[in-house]
Write a protein that holds these residues in place. Structure first.
Motif, PDB file in Angstrom:
ATOM      1  N   GLU A  89      28.529   9.736  33.664  1.00  0.00           N
ATOM      2  CA  GLU A  89      28.006  10.449  34.632  1.00  0.00           C
ATOM      3  C   GLU A  89      27.774   9.557  35.831  1.00  0.00           C
ATOM      4  O   GLU A  89      28.094   8.597  35.944  1.00  0.00           O
ATOM      5  CB  GLU A  89      26.553  10.903  34.205  1.00  0.00           C
ATOM      6  CG  GLU A  89      25.478   9.493  33.985  1.00  0.00           C
ATOM      7  CD  GLU A  89      24.400   9.949  33.486  1.00  0.00           C
ATOM      8  OE1 GLU A  89      23.172  10.352  34.079  1.00  0.00           O
ATOM      9  OE2 GLU A  89      24.064   9.719  32.276  1.00  0.00           O
ATOM     10  N   SER A 105      27.243  10.683  49.508  1.00  0.00           N
ATOM     11  CA  SER A 105      28.393  11.284  49.125  1.00  0.00           C
ATOM     12  C   SER A 105      29.467  10.384  49.215  1.00  0.00           C
ATOM     13  O   SER A 105      30.702  10.640  48.486  1.00  0.00           O
ATOM     14  CB  SER A 105      28.413  12.437  50.611  1.00  0.00           C
ATOM     15  OG  SER A 105      27.527  13.184  50.482  1.00  0.00           O
ATOM     16  N   VAL A 108      29.506   8.934  45.824  1.00  0.00           N
ATOM     17  CA  VAL A 108      30.083   9.837  44.828  1.00  0.00           C
ATOM     18  C   VAL A 108      31.533   9.978  44.672  1.00  0.00           C
ATOM     19  O   VAL A 108      32.235  10.004  43.838  1.00  0.00           O
ATOM     20  CB  VAL A 108      29.228  11.078  44.939  1.00  0.00           C
ATOM     21  CG1 VAL A 108      29.559  12.158  43.771  1.00  0.00           C
ATOM     22  CG2 VAL A 108      27.646  10.881  44.339  1.00  0.00           C
ATOM     23  N   ALA A 126      26.419  15.001  35.731  1.00  0.00           N
ATOM     24  CA  ALA A 126      25.541  14.345  36.872  1.00  0.00           C
ATOM     25  C   ALA A 126      24.020  15.281  36.674  1.00  0.00           C
ATOM     26  O   ALA A 126      24.108  16.372  36.130  1.00  0.00           O
ATOM     27  CB  ALA A 126      25.979  14.658  38.187  1.00  0.00           C
ATOM     28  N   ALA A 128      20.309  16.183  38.303  1.00  0.00           N
ATOM     29  CA  ALA A 128      19.281  16.135  39.601  1.00  0.00           C
ATOM     30  C   ALA A 128      17.967  16.854  39.311  1.00  0.00           C
ATOM     31  O   ALA A 128      18.049  17.964  38.511  1.00  0.00           O
ATOM     32  CB  ALA A 128      20.129  16.889  40.616  1.00  0.00           C
ATOM     33  N   SER A 135      19.980  15.835  46.755  1.00  0.00           N
ATOM     34  CA  SER A 135      20.883  15.291  45.548  1.00  0.00           C
ATOM     35  C   SER A 135      21.981  16.536  45.082  1.00  0.00           C
ATOM     36  O   SER A 135      22.879  16.346  44.786  1.00  0.00           O
ATOM     37  CB  SER A 135      20.115  14.607  44.462  1.00  0.00           C
ATOM     38  OG  SER A 135      20.832  14.196  43.328  1.00  0.00           O
ATOM     39  N   ARG A 136      21.226  17.746  44.889  1.00  0.00           N
ATOM     40  CA  ARG A 136      21.837  18.637  44.493  1.00  0.00           C
ATOM     41  C   ARG A 136      23.179  19.095  45.568  1.00  0.00           C
ATOM     42  O   ARG A 136      24.331  19.378  45.131  1.00  0.00           O
ATOM     43  CB  ARG A 136      21.206  20.054  44.407  1.00  0.00           C
ATOM     44  CG  ARG A 136      20.206  19.753  43.136  1.00  0.00           C
ATOM     45  CD  ARG A 136      19.352  21.047  42.925  1.00  0.00           C
ATOM     46  NE  ARG A 136      19.514  22.333  43.486  1.00  0.00           N
ATOM     47  CZ  ARG A 136      18.554  23.052  44.197  1.00  0.00           C
ATOM     48  NH1 ARG A 136      17.273  22.589  43.773  1.00  0.00           N
ATOM     49  NH2 ARG A 136      18.526  24.012  44.490  1.00  0.00           N
ATOM     50  N   LEU A 139      26.132  16.687  45.004  1.00  0.00           N
ATOM     51  CA  LEU A 139      26.897  16.904  43.843  1.00  0.00           C
ATOM     52  C   LEU A 139      27.622  17.907  44.294  1.00  0.00           C
ATOM     53  O   LEU A 139      28.808  18.133  43.724  1.00  0.00           O
ATOM     54  CB  LEU A 139      25.945  17.207  42.774  1.00  0.00           C
ATOM     55  CG  LEU A 139      25.203  15.735  42.126  1.00  0.00           C
ATOM     56  CD1 LEU A 139      24.154  16.305  41.183  1.00  0.00           C
ATOM     57  CD2 LEU A 139      26.040  14.934  41.806  1.00  0.00           C
ATOM     58  N   GLU A 140      27.235  19.279  44.853  1.00  0.00           N
ATOM     59  CA  GLU A 140      28.027  20.518  44.949  1.00  0.00           C
ATOM     60  C   GLU A 140      29.022  20.267  45.932  1.00  0.00           C
ATOM     61  O   GLU A 140      30.444  20.472  45.701  1.00  0.00           O
ATOM     62  CB  GLU A 140      27.062  21.488  45.505  1.00  0.00           C
ATOM     63  CG  GLU A 140      26.099  21.966  44.281  1.00  0.00           C
ATOM     64  CD  GLU A 140      24.896  22.927  44.831  1.00  0.00           C
ATOM     65  OE1 GLU A 140      24.750  22.857  46.187  1.00  0.00           O
ATOM     66  OE2 GLU A 140      24.430  23.454  44.041  1.00  0.00           O
ATOM     67  N   PHE A 144      31.058  19.379  41.902  1.00  0.00           N
ATOM     68  CA  PHE A 144      30.061  19.642  40.826  1.00  0.00           C
ATOM     69  C   PHE A 144      29.807  21.021  40.811  1.00  0.00           C
ATOM     70  O   PHE A 144      29.463  21.303  41.711  1.00  0.00           O
ATOM     71  CB  PHE A 144      29.023  18.550  40.655  1.00  0.00           C
ATOM     72  CG  PHE A 144      29.400  17.236  40.395  1.00  0.00           C
ATOM     73  CD1 PHE A 144      29.087  16.667  38.966  1.00  0.00           C
ATOM     74  CD2 PHE A 144      29.739  16.185  41.076  1.00  0.00           C
ATOM     75  CE1 PHE A 144      29.501  15.635  38.442  1.00  0.00           C
ATOM     76  CE2 PHE A 144      30.104  14.855  40.844  1.00  0.00           C
ATOM     77  CZ  PHE A 144      29.873  14.643  39.337  1.00  0.00           C
ATOM     78  N   PHE A 158      24.750  19.011  35.903  1.00  0.00           N
ATOM     79  CA  PHE A 158      26.100  19.373  36.725  1.00  0.00           C
ATOM     80  C   PHE A 158      27.352  18.903  35.897  1.00  0.00           C
ATOM     81  O   PHE A 158      27.137  17.838  35.478  1.00  0.00           O
ATOM     82  CB  PHE A 158      25.936  18.941  38.078  1.00  0.00           C
ATOM     83  CG  PHE A 158      25.057  19.767  39.046  1.00  0.00           C
ATOM     84  CD1 PHE A 158      25.283  20.750  39.699  1.00  0.00           C
ATOM     85  CD2 PHE A 158      23.653  19.182  38.896  1.00  0.00           C
ATOM     86  CE1 PHE A 158      24.296  21.205  40.442  1.00  0.00           C
ATOM     87  CE2 PHE A 158      22.657  19.874  39.684  1.00  0.00           C
ATOM     88  CZ  PHE A 158      22.809  20.952  40.468  1.00  0.00           C
ATOM     89  N   ARG A 160      31.794  18.104  36.477  1.00  0.00           N
ATOM     90  CA  ARG A 160      32.835  18.244  37.395  1.00  0.00           C
ATOM     91  C   ARG A 160      34.148  17.873  36.388  1.00  0.00           C
ATOM     92  O   ARG A 160      34.336  16.761  36.087  1.00  0.00           O
ATOM     93  CB  ARG A 160      32.770  17.194  38.640  1.00  0.00           C
ATOM     94  CG  ARG A 160      33.851  17.339  39.469  1.00  0.00           C
ATOM     95  CD  ARG A 160      34.246  15.956  39.608  1.00  0.00           C
ATOM     96  NE  ARG A 160      35.510  15.688  40.222  1.00  0.00           N
ATOM     97  CZ  ARG A 160      36.221  14.961  39.906  1.00  0.00           C
ATOM     98  NH1 ARG A 160      36.416  14.482  38.604  1.00  0.00           N
ATOM     99  NH2 ARG A 160      37.421  14.384  40.620  1.00  0.00           N
TER     100      ARG A 160
END
Length: 167
Positions: A89, A105, A108, A126, A128, A135-136, A139-140, A144, A158, A160
């Motif tokens: 993760e 970002s 990540v 991941a 959140a 944080s969401r 990831l998006e 993710f 999430f 990916r």
């Protein structure tokens, strides 16, 4: 060690623990996740992850800002030894004074590049907290997608899949 445009990502050392504890032990900074209660608890968590780096090939990095050498975060790719069973993760924890500057970002993306190129993982997970919109978004933006709500943990999960494009 890994470098990005603005960050140096390196393994943790015992000497880093007091600076990491400044935010990893701050309940306000860690509002949506685990907060270490003592310096000793923080040291244990960080050093167990470092032991796992030798075994798994990855663990959270100390995040150092290139411009001034300041430790601003801790995170990256790992298999959590304190909450096993989720696979590899991505996680990230930063000092509140650097939130909103794109460092998460950047971290990540570096972690996913490492997952794709060095470890050749088929997928990365991941989590959140539902209230942690920042944080969401991180990831998006990193590719993710929402998998499911873990009601018993009050977390969004999430996933990916491995990227077809090199990072």
């Amino acid at each position: 060690m890994l470098e990005t445009e603005r960050l140096i990502l390196r393994p943790s050392s015992r000497a880093d623990i007091p600076q990491l504890f400044e935010f990893l032990g701050d309940p306000a900074a860690m509002e949506h996740t685990h907060s270490d209660k003592t310096l000793r608890e923080c040291q244990r968590r960080v050093m167990v992850h470092e032991w796992r780096r030798r075994r798994d090939g990855c663990a959270p990095w100390v995040v150092v800002r290139r411009e001034d050498g300041r430790i601003i975060g801790w995170g990256g790719l790992y298999e959590d030894p304190f909450d096993p069973g989720w696979g590899f993760e991505v996680g990230y924890y930063f000092r509140p004074d650097v939130w909103g500057k794109g460092y998460a970002s950047e971290l990540v993306n570096a972690a996913l590049g490492f997952a794709d190129k060095q470890l050749q993982l088929q997928e990365v997970w991941a989590m959140a907290h539902p209230d942690n919109t920042g944080s969401r978004r991180v990831l998006e933006k990193a590719g993710f997608s929402f998998a499911r709500h873990l009601h018993e943990r009050d977390r969004l999960l999430f996933r990916r899949p491995r990227s077809a494009e090199p990072r």
